[in-house]
Design a protein around this motif. Sequence first.
Motif, PDB file in Angstrom:
ATOM      1  N   PRO A 334       3.656 -12.719  -9.244  1.00  0.00           N
ATOM      2  CA  PRO A 334       3.451 -12.975  -7.804  1.00  0.00           C
ATOM      3  C   PRO A 334       4.522 -12.378  -6.911  1.00  0.00           C
ATOM      4  O   PRO A 334       4.204 -11.828  -5.852  1.00  0.00           O
ATOM      5  N   LYS A 335       5.778 -12.439  -7.316  1.00  0.00           N
ATOM      6  CA  LYS A 335       6.857 -11.951  -6.452  1.00  0.00           C
ATOM      7  C   LYS A 335       6.770 -10.437  -6.284  1.00  0.00           C
ATOM      8  O   LYS A 335       6.928  -9.912  -5.168  1.00  0.00           O
ATOM      9  N   TYR A 336       6.530  -9.721  -7.384  1.00  0.00           N
ATOM     10  CA  TYR A 336       6.444  -8.263  -7.280  1.00  0.00           C
ATOM     11  C   TYR A 336       5.172  -7.848  -6.533  1.00  0.00           C
ATOM     12  O   TYR A 336       5.209  -6.934  -5.699  1.00  0.00           O
ATOM     13  N   ARG A 337       4.067  -8.517  -6.811  1.00  0.00           N
ATOM     14  CA  ARG A 337       2.829  -8.167  -6.104  1.00  0.00           C
ATOM     15  C   ARG A 337       2.987  -8.415  -4.601  1.00  0.00           C
ATOM     16  O   ARG A 337       2.571  -7.587  -3.780  1.00  0.00           O
ATOM     17  N   ASP A 338       3.590  -9.531  -4.224  1.00  0.00           N
ATOM     18  CA  ASP A 338       3.806  -9.811  -2.801  1.00  0.00           C
ATOM     19  C   ASP A 338       4.693  -8.739  -2.174  1.00  0.00           C
ATOM     20  O   ASP A 338       4.452  -8.312  -1.035  1.00  0.00           O
ATOM     21  N   TYR A 339       5.710  -8.313  -2.920  1.00  0.00           N
ATOM     22  CA  TYR A 339       6.576  -7.244  -2.402  1.00  0.00           C
ATOM     23  C   TYR A 339       5.770  -5.975  -2.146  1.00  0.00           C
ATOM     24  O   TYR A 339       5.913  -5.333  -1.090  1.00  0.00           O
ATOM     25  N   MET A 340       4.917  -5.593  -3.097  1.00  0.00           N
ATOM     26  CA  MET A 340       4.144  -4.365  -2.939  1.00  0.00           C
ATOM     27  C   MET A 340       3.088  -4.493  -1.847  1.00  0.00           C
ATOM     28  O   MET A 340       2.802  -3.519  -1.141  1.00  0.00           O
ATOM     29  N   VAL A 341       2.514  -5.673  -1.671  1.00  0.00           N
ATOM     30  CA  VAL A 341       1.583  -5.881  -0.557  1.00  0.00           C
ATOM     31  C   VAL A 341       2.320  -5.713   0.764  1.00  0.00           C
ATOM     32  O   VAL A 341       1.850  -5.019   1.684  1.00  0.00           O
ATOM     33  N   ASP A 342       3.496  -6.324   0.882  1.00  0.00           N
ATOM     34  CA  ASP A 342       4.280  -6.218   2.123  1.00  0.00           C
ATOM     35  C   ASP A 342       4.737  -4.783   2.372  1.00  0.00           C
ATOM     36  O   ASP A 342       4.715  -4.312   3.517  1.00  0.00           O
ATOM     37  N   LYS A 343       5.135  -4.089   1.314  1.00  0.00           N
ATOM     38  CA  LYS A 343       5.579  -2.701   1.476  1.00  0.00           C
ATOM     39  C   LYS A 343       4.414  -1.811   1.912  1.00  0.00           C
ATOM     40  O   LYS A 343       4.567  -0.946   2.795  1.00  0.00           O
ATOM     41  N   THR A 344       3.252  -2.012   1.321  1.00  0.00           N
ATOM     42  CA  THR A 344       2.078  -1.234   1.714  1.00  0.00           C
ATOM     43  C   THR A 344       1.732  -1.489   3.181  1.00  0.00           C
ATOM     44  O   THR A 344       1.457  -0.547   3.938  1.00  0.00           O
ATOM     45  N   PRO A 372      -1.775  -8.007 -15.936  1.00  0.00           N
ATOM     46  CA  PRO A 372      -1.656  -6.847 -15.040  1.00  0.00           C
ATOM     47  C   PRO A 372      -2.975  -6.488 -14.366  1.00  0.00           C
ATOM     48  O   PRO A 372      -2.985  -6.049 -13.217  1.00  0.00           O
ATOM     49  N   TYR A 373      -4.091  -6.663 -15.066  1.00  0.00           N
ATOM     50  CA  TYR A 373      -5.397  -6.381 -14.458  1.00  0.00           C
ATOM     51  C   TYR A 373      -5.669  -7.342 -13.305  1.00  0.00           C
ATOM     52  O   TYR A 373      -6.053  -6.924 -12.209  1.00  0.00           O
ATOM     53  N   GLU A 374      -5.474  -8.629 -13.529  1.00  0.00           N
ATOM     54  CA  GLU A 374      -5.713  -9.601 -12.464  1.00  0.00           C
ATOM     55  C   GLU A 374      -4.799  -9.341 -11.268  1.00  0.00           C
ATOM     56  O   GLU A 374      -5.192  -9.556 -10.114  1.00  0.00           O
ATOM     57  N   GLY A 375      -3.584  -8.857 -11.537  1.00  0.00           N
ATOM     58  CA  GLY A 375      -2.676  -8.517 -10.442  1.00  0.00           C
ATOM     59  C   GLY A 375      -3.189  -7.383  -9.578  1.00  0.00           C
ATOM     60  O   GLY A 375      -3.092  -7.432  -8.348  1.00  0.00           O
ATOM     61  N   LEU A 376      -3.752  -6.339 -10.204  1.00  0.00           N
ATOM     62  CA  LEU A 376      -4.326  -5.236  -9.426  1.00  0.00           C
ATOM     63  C   LEU A 376      -5.533  -5.701  -8.621  1.00  0.00           C
ATOM     64  O   LEU A 376      -5.741  -5.255  -7.492  1.00  0.00           O
ATOM     65  N   VAL A 377      -6.327  -6.588  -9.203  1.00  0.00           N
ATOM     66  CA  VAL A 377      -7.467  -7.135  -8.466  1.00  0.00           C
ATOM     67  C   VAL A 377      -6.979  -7.849  -7.213  1.00  0.00           C
ATOM     68  O   VAL A 377      -7.515  -7.644  -6.105  1.00  0.00           O
ATOM     69  N   GLN A 378      -5.957  -8.675  -7.334  1.00  0.00           N
ATOM     70  CA  GLN A 378      -5.451  -9.426  -6.194  1.00  0.00           C
ATOM     71  C   GLN A 378      -4.803  -8.513  -5.154  1.00  0.00           C
ATOM     72  O   GLN A 378      -4.976  -8.706  -3.948  1.00  0.00           O
ATOM     73  N   TYR A 379      -4.043  -7.518  -5.623  1.00  0.00           N
ATOM     74  CA  TYR A 379      -3.403  -6.578  -4.696  1.00  0.00           C
ATOM     75  C   TYR A 379      -4.455  -5.830  -3.873  1.00  0.00           C
ATOM     76  O   TYR A 379      -4.380  -5.769  -2.644  1.00  0.00           O
ATOM     77  N   THR A 380      -5.436  -5.233  -4.548  1.00  0.00           N
ATOM     78  CA  THR A 380      -6.436  -4.444  -3.823  1.00  0.00           C
ATOM     79  C   THR A 380      -7.276  -5.326  -2.910  1.00  0.00           C
ATOM     80  O   THR A 380      -7.641  -4.912  -1.808  1.00  0.00           O
ATOM     81  N   GLU A 382      -6.309  -8.051  -1.331  1.00  0.00           N
ATOM     82  CA  GLU A 382      -5.541  -8.414  -0.139  1.00  0.00           C
ATOM     83  C   GLU A 382      -5.399  -7.232   0.815  1.00  0.00           C
ATOM     84  O   GLU A 382      -5.548  -7.386   2.033  1.00  0.00           O
ATOM     85  N   ILE A 383      -5.129  -6.049   0.254  1.00  0.00           N
ATOM     86  CA  ILE A 383      -4.984  -4.869   1.129  1.00  0.00           C
ATOM     87  C   ILE A 383      -6.310  -4.558   1.815  1.00  0.00           C
ATOM     88  O   ILE A 383      -6.353  -4.257   3.020  1.00  0.00           O
ATOM     89  N   ARG A 384      -7.410  -4.656   1.110  1.00  0.00           N
ATOM     90  CA  ARG A 384      -8.705  -4.345   1.726  1.00  0.00           C
ATOM     91  C   ARG A 384      -9.089  -5.384   2.770  1.00  0.00           C
ATOM     92  O   ARG A 384      -9.766  -5.064   3.747  1.00  0.00           O
ATOM     93  N   THR A 385      -8.673  -6.616   2.575  1.00  0.00           N
ATOM     94  CA  THR A 385      -8.951  -7.644   3.581  1.00  0.00           C
ATOM     95  C   THR A 385      -8.195  -7.349   4.866  1.00  0.00           C
ATOM     96  O   THR A 385      -8.750  -7.463   5.977  1.00  0.00           O
ATOM     97  N   ARG A 386      -6.940  -6.928   4.735  1.00  0.00           N
ATOM     98  CA  ARG A 386      -6.100  -6.685   5.903  1.00  0.00           C
ATOM     99  C   ARG A 386      -6.319  -5.296   6.508  1.00  0.00           C
ATOM    100  O   ARG A 386      -6.181  -5.106   7.713  1.00  0.00           O
ATOM    101  N   TYR A 387      -6.660  -4.326   5.665  1.00  0.00           N
ATOM    102  CA  TYR A 387      -6.802  -2.933   6.121  1.00  0.00           C
ATOM    103  C   TYR A 387      -8.074  -2.337   5.512  1.00  0.00           C
ATOM    104  O   TYR A 387      -8.022  -1.478   4.621  1.00  0.00           O
ATOM    105  N   PRO A 388      -9.229  -2.747   5.983  1.00  0.00           N
ATOM    106  CA  PRO A 388     -10.482  -2.334   5.330  1.00  0.00           C
ATOM    107  C   PRO A 388     -10.771  -0.838   5.417  1.00  0.00           C
ATOM    108  O   PRO A 388     -11.575  -0.330   4.623  1.00  0.00           O
TER     109      PRO A 388
END
Length: 500
Positions: A334-344, A372-380, A382-388
């Motif tokens: 969660p911490k690394y994924r949140d960092y990458m979401v914020d950085k993106t 790692p697969y579930e993490g990519l699902v969550q990352y993509t 969240e990004i698509r929700t915020r930046y479709p």
Amino acid sequence: TKCFNPSAPPILSSAGGQLINQGGIELRISSLGENRFSIAASGSHPQENCLTLLLMIKGIEVESFVSEYPQAKGIHPFSGEGGFQYSYPSRAATMPLSFITSPDKEWFVLSKDREIRRKGFACYQDHLSNEAVVVLSHDEDIRKVSRTISAPSWELGFNQTRQDIVMERCRDLEDHFGLVPWMEKETTQWIDQLKVVAFFHGVHWTGHMYNTFDQMGEQLEWICETMDGKQVMAFLPAWDGRYYNTYPEHFPDERMGGAEGLKHFVETAHELGVKVVLMLGGPNLANFDFLEKHQMSDAALKGPDGVPQVQNWLDWNADLAKETMGLIMNFGHPKYRDYMVDKTAELFDLYGVDGVFLDGTLRWENAPDYSPYEGLVQYTREIRTRYPDRLIMGEDGYDAVYGLFDMFHTSGGPLGLENFMLRYTRQFYYLSYPAENGSAGIHEIGWSDQSHTIRSAQPEYTTPSVSMLYGILDNHGDAIREKLSSYRKWQLKQCPVMKK
């Protein structure tokens, strides 16, 4: 379950019958008709956790296994000596599916698992019976292991086309993993109008700078004298300084022009109608300084044994020793994924770029902490929700991941069995695609003129590319212009998996 003594409790044996314990294994085989069987298994042990179920099959005169394109090491000949093994998910197996060739027929074996769990494929010679043994394995999610295990069914059969079996897996992906076929994605149809992805290389690991942001802008304007800007994508590797050295800090490099230089380049590109994508480290690396600064070493991708994976397989500066750069990361943390979401989000908001590219999206292990697969699902998600309307792109992958990203590049250009990748995403040439002078720019291959990157990829299915290094137009401008002119005629070839 067959017992020689029906009244006796089930037992397990190992070491040639020298070790005996209570427990059991059950095998269930069902005929599905049309030369097809369903095979499922379960087991239990009274004291030990159960991680893997192996299934061994005799009676197939194996010539080879086919799991991917040859350049992905997806062709596995069998000669009766030695043997081979590979696993899903990996470059060599992007589906939990293999075809088995024999002299008189072609077999298939497909896992019907509704989760991403490791599947093994192997073939060995049984020297006692002098015949081939096909071996299949199912690994339980290491986070859920217990003293019982149940493997989803394998379907084994023959005399069905590869196309039909691949499409069966695609239906499983769409029904159980939420993948959406490309033809149903309204926001990305414009990608099929692209004619070229232009690589504007930044700073090599050694510190050699190929382009500043202003120089990139000059070259992009030159490209758009030949190409319509709406047919061009600008892809920026190492825009954030020495390639790999600062991952995943991701700030515009000061030598290249800093934040203002990147903003100006993006403005120039948008005036020309060109979209801009920045390359990020993704799962592939976080350096040790970053990990210490952010107290994030526990976010490394770990194997089933809990050991973190280290980025240490390249000699970047030709000193005949490999550099240990940092750790491979798990987007499930969660911490690394949140960092990458914020950085993106920061890159989208501050610089107006149109997309990001994650390096190493293939990275997968049966990790004991996070998937790692579930993490990519969550990352993509969240990004698509915020930046479709923004792009998310990746490097290498496997079936369930292909549906998460808008574009990919894969080393050597494999597209999966029956080109199934194109049902969900699009491919462009690999980062090491050579400039006209043969240089791979910031990529570690160095000299790329005859690499498998350009010899193996199929041009009819791969969006064309050019690699731009400042000054290259002086000696190679005419050749690049001629190449760009030919790209204007390029059209993606259709194949059956792309259809509804």
